[in-house]
Design an enzyme around this catalytic site. Structure first.
Site, short mmCIF file in Angstrom:
data_model
loop_
_atom_site.label_atom_id
_atom_site.label_comp_id
_atom_site.label_asym_id
_atom_site.label_seq_id
_atom_site.Cartn_x
_atom_site.Cartn_y
_atom_site.Cartn_z
N HIS A 69 -0.10 17.36 2.63
CA HIS A 69 -1.35 18.05 2.98
C HIS A 69 -0.80 19.49 3.38
O HIS A 69 0.20 19.72 3.97
CB HIS A 69 -1.31 17.44 4.24
CG HIS A 69 -2.76 16.39 4.38
ND1 HIS A 69 -2.61 15.88 3.13
CD2 HIS A 69 -2.91 15.14 4.78
CE1 HIS A 69 -3.62 15.03 3.00
NE2 HIS A 69 -3.58 14.04 4.54
N SER A 93 -2.77 -9.74 -2.86
CA SER A 93 -0.61 -8.99 -3.14
C SER A 93 0.63 -9.67 -3.03
O SER A 93 1.53 -9.21 -3.05
CB SER A 93 -1.63 -7.60 -2.71
OG SER A 93 -2.04 -7.22 -2.86
N LYS A 100 -10.03 13.71 15.42
CA LYS A 100 -8.93 13.11 15.53
C LYS A 100 -7.79 14.19 15.38
O LYS A 100 -7.27 14.12 16.48
CB LYS A 100 -8.83 12.45 13.60
CG LYS A 100 -9.20 11.00 13.65
CD LYS A 100 -9.11 10.22 12.88
CE LYS A 100 -9.60 9.20 12.01
NZ LYS A 100 -9.28 8.86 10.64
N CYS A 136 -1.88 11.78 10.16
CA CYS A 136 -1.01 11.94 9.22
C CYS A 136 -1.14 14.08 9.54
O CYS A 136 -0.26 14.64 9.91
CB CYS A 136 -0.68 12.15 7.93
SG CYS A 136 -3.19 12.15 7.03
N ARG A 157 -11.04 18.02 1.59
CA ARG A 157 -9.87 17.36 0.81
C ARG A 157 -9.96 18.28 -0.68
O ARG A 157 -10.57 18.81 -1.06
CB ARG A 157 -10.77 16.32 -0.25
CG ARG A 157 -9.88 15.23 -0.94
CD ARG A 157 -9.21 14.43 0.03
NE ARG A 157 -9.59 13.70 0.46
CZ ARG A 157 -8.52 12.68 2.05
NH1 ARG A 157 -7.63 13.38 2.32
NH2 ARG A 157 -9.98 12.37 2.37
N SER A 168 -3.61 11.04 -1.54
CA SER A 168 -2.92 10.78 -0.49
C SER A 168 -3.51 9.94 0.33
O SER A 168 -2.80 8.97 0.44
CB SER A 168 -1.85 11.45 -1.27
OG SER A 168 -1.45 12.06 -0.54
N GLY A 227 0.49 -1.62 0.01
CA GLY A 227 -0.24 -0.03 -0.66
C GLY A 227 0.65 1.25 0.03
O GLY A 227 1.82 1.45 0.12
N ARG A 253 -5.58 4.46 18.67
CA ARG A 253 -5.13 5.76 19.16
C ARG A 253 -5.43 6.36 20.34
O ARG A 253 -5.00 7.32 21.81
CB ARG A 253 -5.28 7.09 18.05
CG ARG A 253 -3.93 6.95 17.18
CD ARG A 253 -4.74 7.54 15.96
NE ARG A 253 -4.14 7.27 14.37
CZ ARG A 253 -4.14 7.56 12.99
NH1 ARG A 253 -5.62 8.35 13.56
NH2 ARG A 253 -4.06 7.15 12.56
#
Length: 355
Positions: A260, A57, A229, A145, A253, A175, A29, A117
């Protein structure tokens, strides 16, 4: 990678001779591929590297620092041979497998999903900020991220000036939805330029030439889970009391392939000057100050892509919160600094702690 951060890392690792058995689940990935690159570029001390994926995969061969490596079909028993195991998989997969992997003499697991988390017993780590929270944990969570990118910039500012309120607006690349998101943007852009209607399956609406103020599911309070988050994770990483420090986020987005961007407004406890903030940021490993607007120099996805450093610029004293506030613009490659690099830095912190 910033010269300071790289030199610190090389000094630390030069004192270390042990090599580790490392595994990556989800190796094919977008994040898995970046972890492979980080391990190679940072010369992580490995004796073996195992790549795991789904049956679909498995059988592929990927280039690694240890040569051409066959991707194996994942099984718990196979993965437990590792010393360090990176999970670049879904939260559902992590919930079902992580505890089985770390049990007994199992590996240290560094999980890139959101599954753990918010578990009080699982440290949520950005190593430059709270590596101390790892202690002897065998299951460690990697932040979202967007949170990780903001956190490395906020850290020196919070240490110096304190924090009262934080407002974040994000402009997140395709992404962030993985390889499938990037592929949908590329194909959709080509379709739009050819006069056809782009299709949307990964995103709620077609992304080419569009903005979508919707990332992850909407919550009862009207915010999306992606936005929450940032709130929850920032509070946990910096050990902030939600009653004392208020945080708000709007996540959008945008039709960018990678990296980002974030517009951040920080209200501080103590008076702050833009000049002092720039000095602190310029001296922070892993942060690159790009702040010369008169020469058209400021953070951009174009320049932050494929970089280990987070770019920060447009640093100015807030017109709303002055003299106790800053506005700034931050850009980071979320596949690297926001995911793969942060995960590898966690493993490095554990190694260096045990030297």
């Amino acid at each position: 990678l910033g010269v300071a951060l790289w030199s610190i890392y090389r000094r630390q690792m030069s004192n270390f001779s042990k090599k580790y058995v490392v595994g990556i689940v989800g190796a094919t990935g977008a994040v898995g591929v970046e972890i492979i690159k980080c391990l190679q570029e940072r010369e992580f001390p490995m004796s073996e590297l195992h790549l795991y994926s789904s049956a679909k995969s498995s059988g592929k061969v990927l280039s690694t620092s240890l040569g051409e490596t066959l991707v194996e079909e994942y099984e718990v028993s196979r993965a437990r041979v590792c010393d360090f195991l990176f999970l670049a998989v879904s939260g559902e997969f992590s919930l079902a497998n992580a505890r089985l992997l770390v049990a007994g003499d199992g590996p240290i697991v560094i999980d890139n999903s959101s599954a753990w988390r918010y578990d009080a017993e699982v440290p949520l780590v950005v190593p430059e900020i709270n590596a101390h929270s790892i202690q002897h944990a065998k299951l460690i969570a990697n932040p979202n991220c967007t949170t990780a990118i903001a956190a490395v910039v906020l850290h020196p500012l919070i240490k110096e000036f304190g924090i009262k309120r934080l407002i974040v607006s994000t402009y997140q690349a395709a992404s962030g939805a993985g390889a499938e998101g990037m592929d949908e943007l590329i194909k959709g852009t080509a379709a739009k330029l050819s006069g056809d209607d782009p299709k949307a399956s990964v995103f709620a609406h077609p992304l080419p030439f569009n903005l979508i103020p919707h990332i992850d599911s909407f919550q009862e309070n009207g915010y999306t889970k992606e936005e929450m988050k940032v709130v929850w994770e920032t509070q946990k990483i910096f050990e902030l009391n939600p009653e004392d420090v208020k945080i708000s986020c709007t996540a959008v987005r945008v039709p960018i392939l990678r990296a980002h961007s974030e517009a951040i407004t920080l209200e501080t406890v103590r008076p702050v000057s833009a000049a002092r903030a720039r000095q602190l940021l310029a001296d922070t490993p892993g942060v690159r100050l790009v702040d010369n607007p008169l020469e058209n120099q400021y953070p951009m996805p174009l320049t932050a892509t494929d970089s280990y450093d987070v770019e920060v610029g447009r640093v100015r004293e807030s017109l709303v919160f002055q003299p106790n506030g800053l506005d700034l613009f931050v850009v980071g490659d979320q596949l690297l600094r926001g995911a793969a690099l942060n995960a590898v830095l966690i493993a490095e912190a554990i190694i260096n702690r045990d030297v």
